[in-house]
Design a protein around this motif. Structure first.
Motif: not given
Length: 263
Positions: A247-261, A52-58
């Motif tokens: 004029i504007y500055s935009m940056h991305r933040g991202q949270f991840t929760l993952s499983a793998g083999i 699962y991943v979610n992100s937003n922009y500031r």
């Protein structure tokens, strides 16, 4: 669309072929040349991850220092990773390829008495360049810590909305990378761009496709096969292009929760 999937498949095959080349020299695999130990480095190899991943922009107004944050985009990530040993059974360099799909649905009333239904949809590719430390607690259980940059490339970022204007239904498709605005439906004489600006749907400027995300994660692995991880990354690059990046500055933040083999 075809080019997007061809790029993903080509990169995944390249990682897999690199792993196949390295297999004969990999320690810790019983029955293979070079086997010296069945413990820690048996955990190394190609990893397939899903999560699962979610992100937003500031967004920051550089003149007023006023900051706003976008709504969360939710989705999933799928990828391949490969660990290269730097310090046996402890320190590794990890790279690979991750695909991210995210969506922010919208169904609400906006100024002007309209109701819109639609979403913002994004597709990205990421190449992690991480240092990873492996701490073994028991023979089949351990903790992992990693940190470093991820090179992020945007494949697609669009607003797609529909709204009813009198007896007509208007569809809006806006590409945030190239600024192209398309509409469907019968809305002759309607000021589409003005309506989007009034409703807060029209962005301040076009976005760049590339970012460098700096982050870290912590995880655990079990039986040298299963791995779970949680992490956070923050974009260092202003995603606005040159038309408004002073004029504007935009940056991305991202949270991840993952499983793998791992194989």
């Amino acid at each position: 669309m075809k080019l997007r999937f061809l790029t993903i498949i080509t990169a995944l095959l390249a990682i897999a072929s690199l792993d196949a080349y390295a297999q004969p020299m990999r320690p810790g695999r019983p029955g293979r040349p070079g086997h010296v130990h069945s413990g820690a480095d048996a955990f190394r190899g190609i990893g397939i991850t899903f999560g699962y991943v979610n992100s937003n922009y500031r967004t920051l107004d550089l003149a007023t220092d006023e900051a706003t944050t976008s709504g969360l985009l939710h989705g999933f990530t799928l990828g391949l990773t490969k660990d290269f040993s730097l310090l046996p059974h402890a320190l590794y360099f990890q790279t690979g390829l991750n695909y991210y799909y995210q969506n922010d649905p919208r169904n609400e009333n906006i100024p002007g008495g309209f109701r819109i239904v639609g979403d913002r949809e994004e597709h990205h590719l990421g190449i992690p360049l991480r240092l990873k430390y492996d701490l073994h607690l028991l023979d089949r259980v351990g903790l992992t810590f990693d940190a470093g940059p991820t090179l992020l490339m945007g494949l697609s970022s669009k607003y797609q909305y529909k709204t009813k204007l009198g007896d007509h239904v208007l569809g809006v498709d806006y590409n945030l990378y190239n600024g192209k605005l398309n509409s469907t439906g019968d809305a002759s004489g309607f000021d589409l761009e003005g309506w989007m600006e009034q409703s807060g749907m029209y962005p301040e400027g076009r976005l760049g496709r590339f970012d460098v995300m700096l982050g870290a994660s912590v995880g655990a692995h079990f039986f040298h096969v299963l791995e779970v991880r949680i992490g956070y990354d923050y974009g260092l690059v202003n995603r606005y292009r040159k038309d408004v990046d002073d004029i504007y500055s935009m940056h991305r933040g991202q949270f991840t929760l993952s499983a793998g083999i791992r194989f």
